[in-house]
Scaffold this motif. Structure first.
Motif, PDB file in Angstrom:
ATOM      1  N   ILE A  27       0.976   7.193 -13.287  1.00 46.68           N
ATOM      2  CA  ILE A  27       1.123   5.699 -12.278  1.00 46.68           C
ATOM      3  C   ILE A  27       1.087   6.525 -10.801  1.00 46.68           C
ATOM      4  CG2 ILE A  27       3.585   6.399 -11.887  1.00 46.68           C
ATOM      5  CD1 ILE A  27       2.022   2.780 -12.591  1.00 46.68           C
ATOM      6  N   HIS A  28       1.109   7.649 -10.722  1.00 42.32           N
ATOM      7  CA  HIS A  28       0.918   8.501  -9.199  1.00 42.32           C
ATOM      8  C   HIS A  28      -0.361   8.078  -8.649  1.00 42.32           C
ATOM      9  CE1 HIS A  28       1.957  10.348  -5.673  1.00 42.32           C
ATOM     10  NE2 HIS A  28       1.064  11.406  -6.086  1.00 42.32           N
TER      11      HIS A  28
ATOM     12  N   PRO B 184       4.670   1.983  -2.863  1.00 45.21           N
ATOM     13  CA  PRO B 184       4.755   2.378  -4.335  1.00 45.21           C
ATOM     14  C   PRO B 184       4.339   4.069  -4.127  1.00 45.21           C
ATOM     15  CG  PRO B 184       3.416   0.430  -3.925  1.00 45.21           C
ATOM     16  CD  PRO B 184       3.998   0.765  -2.743  1.00 45.21           C
ATOM     17  N   TYR B 185       3.546   4.389  -3.318  1.00 46.76           N
ATOM     18  CA  TYR B 185       3.087   5.909  -3.173  1.00 46.76           C
ATOM     19  C   TYR B 185       4.296   6.636  -2.811  1.00 46.76           C
ATOM     20  CZ  TYR B 185       1.507  10.237  -1.578  1.00 46.76           C
ATOM     21  OH  TYR B 185       1.176  11.789  -1.368  1.00 46.76           O
ATOM     22  N   HIS B 186       5.247   6.155  -1.962  1.00 42.52           N
ATOM     23  CA  HIS B 186       6.333   7.013  -1.510  1.00 42.52           C
ATOM     24  C   HIS B 186       7.580   6.894  -2.525  1.00 42.52           C
ATOM     25  CE1 HIS B 186       4.217   7.189   2.249  1.00 42.52           C
ATOM     26  NE2 HIS B 186       4.599   8.205   2.658  1.00 42.52           N
TER      27      HIS B 186
ATOM     28  N   THR C 254       6.810   7.264  -5.707  1.00 42.50           N
ATOM     29  CA  THR C 254       6.149   7.906  -7.063  1.00 42.50           C
ATOM     30  C   THR C 254       6.219   9.452  -6.623  1.00 42.50           C
ATOM     31  OG1 THR C 254       3.903   7.348  -6.574  1.00 42.50           O
ATOM     32  CG2 THR C 254       5.183   6.086  -8.243  1.00 42.50           C
TER      33      THR C 254
ATOM     34  N   THR D 142      -0.705   4.523  -7.494  1.00 42.47           N
ATOM     35  CA  THR D 142      -0.299   4.464  -6.145  1.00 42.47           C
ATOM     36  C   THR D 142      -0.689   5.010  -5.053  1.00 42.47           C
ATOM     37  OG1 THR D 142       1.121   6.157  -6.404  1.00 42.47           O
ATOM     38  CG2 THR D 142       2.363   4.085  -7.299  1.00 42.47           C
TER      39      THR D 142
ATOM     40  N   CYS E 146       0.674  -1.349  -0.041  1.00 43.97           N
ATOM     41  CA  CYS E 146       0.054   0.094   0.099  1.00 43.97           C
ATOM     42  C   CYS E 146       0.906   1.219  -0.121  1.00 43.97           C
ATOM     43  CB  CYS E 146      -0.864   0.015   1.243  1.00 43.97           C
ATOM     44  SG  CYS E 146      -2.172  -1.255   1.188  1.00 43.97           S
TER      45      CYS E 146
ATOM     46  N   LEU F 158      -3.599   2.525  -4.264  1.00 42.84           N
ATOM     47  CA  LEU F 158      -3.162   1.479  -3.393  1.00 42.84           C
ATOM     48  C   LEU F 158      -2.938   2.109  -1.876  1.00 42.84           C
ATOM     49  CD1 LEU F 158      -0.245  -0.064  -5.700  1.00 42.84           C
ATOM     50  CD2 LEU F 158      -2.282  -1.151  -4.976  1.00 42.84           C
ATOM     51  N   ALA F 159      -2.569   3.310  -1.614  1.00 47.29           N
ATOM     52  CA  ALA F 159      -2.179   3.482  -0.371  1.00 47.29           C
ATOM     53  C   ALA F 159      -3.596   3.823   0.222  1.00 47.29           C
ATOM     54  CB  ALA F 159      -1.903   5.038  -0.327  1.00 47.29           C
TER      55      ALA F 159
END
Length: 339
Positions: free
Chosen positions: A283-284, A255-257, A259, A287, A252, A290-291
């Motif tokens: 793509i951001h 990937p966010y951190h 991008t 992510t 979760c 996902l978070a």
């Protein structure tokens, strides 16, 4: 002092309209999917933890606070879904800013409490005699300080947004909200300081804690530590819980951190290649979704890794139901059989 003007519009690449449509579709679909399971799962988790909080000392206080953080985000999802489906925000700027702020509070509160759960379960396995029911008071203090820290540290997210709008915007016009709010002028050192702080304190340090706890808990299965829990089954359950926290981190939040700095550079027009910029800004949002998925994954973690959760949930009678039955028997005059 040099300043950056951070804006969500793309100055040299003419793909802003398609990008906005793509982002709105992604957010509307993902938020609609996670709304029902996130709402039901976290309400159920709070109900179970509230009833049986006194029966166990295995980080239940932290799990309750994690469920509260997830539930707060879930309750804001209908408004987000409305905005992304209709491309307008008729609910006013204060509510927009609050929902925007709540998103980041949930994310970093979840990260904080996942780390607390991992540390507590690891310590309980390694040093069980140090923990008793009185430790819950300490857990409450840690939770209170955590909420205060997270709420204060997340204030820059809404404060850096520019709330001024053109007075010609009518009530039926498109009203930008959330990540589409324009950003204020900010100095380059301040921008990078905030970015590095969010990455370091908000993700890297908690992830290291979770990984260290997972390694120590796994090591306890092989090595016998003085004062540690001798039950290998209990150690396996603790390891399953800590590993689940690590999986939620990696699926979760990692990937966010990854991008987030790239998205920052794209919005600051620091990426000259239009293809790279378009890829980052496509793509951001994935992510970020996902978070948001953690609010649905956390209840699954409770059920499959917390022995007390599924054991008590599978019981036909809970303490509240038994108390209600006793009150009903007093009214009707019926006798209850003692099991």
């Amino acid at each position: 002092m040099a300043t950056l003007w951070l804006n969500t519009s793309i100055q040299s690449c003419n793909n802003s309209d398609n990008l906005k449509t793509y982002q709105h579709h992604i957010y509307a679909v993902v938020y609609s999917v996670i709304l029902a399971p996130g709402l039901l799962g976290n309400i159920l988790a709070l109900w179970v933890f509230r009833i049986y909080i006194r029966e166990t000392k295995k980080a239940v206080v932290f799990m309750m606070n994690l469920a509260v953080a997830d539930l707060l985000q879930v309750l804001s999802l209908p408004l987000r879904i409305y905005y992304y489906l209709n491309d307008m925000w008729p609910f006013g700027l204060p509510l927009c800013m609050f929902c925007f702020y709540l998103k980041y509070v949930n994310m970093y509160a979840s990260i904080y409490f996942l780390a607390c759960i991992s540390v507590r379960r690891c310590k309980l396995i390694m040093h069980p005699l140090r923990y008793n029911s009185s430790k819950q008071k300490g857990d409450l203090l840690v939770c209170g300080l955590g909420w205060l820290l997270v709420c204060l540290c997340c204030l820059p997210f809404p404060l850096l947004r520019n709330p001024s709008y053109d007075s010609k915007i009518g009530p039926n016009d498109s009203f930008p909200c959330f990540s589409e709010l324009p950003l204020r002028h900010i100095s380059s050192p301040a921008a990078w300081f905030l970015l590095v702080t969010a990455e370091l304190l908000g993700f890297i340090v908690p992830l290291i804690l979770v990984i260290v706890c997972a390694c120590k808990t796994a090591g306890s299965l092989k090595n016998t530590t003085v004062g540690a829990v001798p039950d290998r089954g209990e150690k396996r359950r603790a390891l399953k819980m800590v590993l689940s926290c690590a999986v939620v981190f990696l699926v979760c939040f990692a990937p966010y951190h990854v991008t987030m700095p790239l998205d920052f550079l794209a919005k600051a027009n620091a990426l000259s290649n239009c293809s790279l910029r378009d890829f980052v800004q496509r793509i951001h949002p994935l992510t970020l979704c996902l978070a948001s998925l953690n609010c649905s994954l956390d209840p699954l973690m409770y059920y499959f890794t917390t022995n007390e959760f599924w054991r008590q949930l599978s019981k036909t009678e809970t303490p509240e139901n038994m108390a209600f039955s006793r009150r009903l028997s007093c009214i009707t005059g019926e006798d209850l059989d003692d099991d």
